[in-house]
Design a protein around this motif. Sequence first.
Motif, mmCIF file in Angstrom:
data_model
loop_
_atom_site.group_PDB
_atom_site.id
_atom_site.type_symbol
_atom_site.label_atom_id
_atom_site.label_comp_id
_atom_site.label_asym_id
_atom_site.label_seq_id
_atom_site.Cartn_x
_atom_site.Cartn_y
_atom_site.Cartn_z
ATOM 1 N N SER A 1 -9.242 5.611 3.375
ATOM 2 C CA SER A 1 -9.952 3.892 2.225
ATOM 3 C C SER A 1 -11.068 3.691 1.635
ATOM 4 O O SER A 1 -11.309 2.810 0.876
ATOM 5 N N ASP B 1 0.486 -1.299 -0.272
ATOM 6 C CA ASP B 1 0.264 0.135 0.247
ATOM 7 C C ASP B 1 0.837 1.101 0.151
ATOM 8 O O ASP B 1 2.089 1.261 0.294
ATOM 9 N N ILE C 1 -3.664 -7.636 0.362
ATOM 10 C CA ILE C 1 -4.975 -6.196 0.261
ATOM 11 C C ILE C 1 -6.068 -6.890 0.570
ATOM 12 O O ILE C 1 -6.184 -6.947 -0.127
ATOM 13 N N THR D 1 -4.441 2.253 1.497
ATOM 14 C CA THR D 1 -4.627 1.243 1.761
ATOM 15 C C THR D 1 -4.801 0.528 1.088
ATOM 16 O O THR D 1 -4.481 -0.723 0.783
#
Length: 427
Positions: free
Chosen positions: A158, A60, A102, A112
């Motif tokens: 995010s 990220d 992720i 993120t």
Amino acid sequence: MNSSSLHRDAFLHASNQIGQKIVDEAFWHEGRCNWIGAEPVERRGRGEQSPVSYRVLGPDLYSGTSGVALFLAELYAVTHNPDFRRSALGAIHHSLACCESIPSRLRLGLFTGWTGVALAAVRIGRILDERELDHRARNLMVRVLAEQFDPSEFDMISGRAGAISALIVLHFLLKDYFLIDSAIRLGHELVSAAEESGCAISWKVCGVRSHHDLTGFSHGTAGAAYSLLELYSTTGISAFRNSALAAFQYERRWFNAPKGNWPDFRADSSTRTRRPSMFPCLSFWCHGAPGIALSRLRAYELLNDELSLAEALVALETTHKSVLAAHTSGMGNFSLCHGVCGNAEAILYGSQIVDSRAQDTETLHSVAFSAIERFGQRESVWPCGTHVGETPGLMLGLSGIGHHFLRLYDPSVPAISILRKHQWQSL
């Protein structure tokens, strides 16, 4: 040589030194590189320090290899050091190869998720003339934008706000209308998810206990408003402008005039009261005046809105005081997220937009130069945002500190704290 030139040389030297340290600590496998870094184990409320663990970095932008790669590529553009080029490529190749790690709920996020990895890849491709990274980044965005995401994921870290700002930049870099169409769709979803209260709107933060919807840039209304203004300036759709101004109105309702700041409504053991004046006010990019200053400066830049300018000036004054306090006390850290460098980024932006704040750059230079003298020695440790020594990542660690020093040397290097598309088009 005057003091300004000496400072600029010191900033480049410090950024170069940090970059070399990062390069030296990389470990390699099949053309990819990674690092060991400290990461918070869990998100906690204000005033509660999260435990950290040491692990290999993820892909990220916030604390992973794409953020490190972005810094090293920007540093290569200035220094032409082949070590920085090689490591930037190794790190972004790691990011692109490991994106599946992720969690799906985080993939939309700028900091993120896949969106941030794609943005870093395209910028790095431009700097290093590795245009195959464009193709890989676009494929990543096609995949992530086909997924469905929780409507409550709205923020800059995010959620939709950060994704919108990145999609606008990616659209201008890749000239692909699929990206701006997706940003518009996310913008409408962001507006639909807002909670109305009179003429104001705000958003609930997923997974965070709070007494009221949050103010501020990373998880609050300022970040959402900024992204909607960027979308308005690109598309001309007035609904985005109106919603952004309504979000500003929500923060205006809670402004604490004696403190020149906005309250942090996250719930923890220190906030048993619900009286607005009793909530603490932080001064960081993520929560409080510095991040709010960024949003209002951008509103003034895009709309020529005098009320936004007035709020920006108050926020900048509070931020200026916080930087001086950290400098005088010798306390705090230098991270972009919740440290001196993040606060300094707001002041740097203000000095570029508002003539009356131009003298603030002298403070930035003095504070940065003093920090370099204290921590820029070979055996010294830069205080990072994890509070447990050094870590290589962008928003909490060495890459962000080096990136800030590089921007002090050359302000045309694109900021990370707020995305402005014209900066990302230049090399």
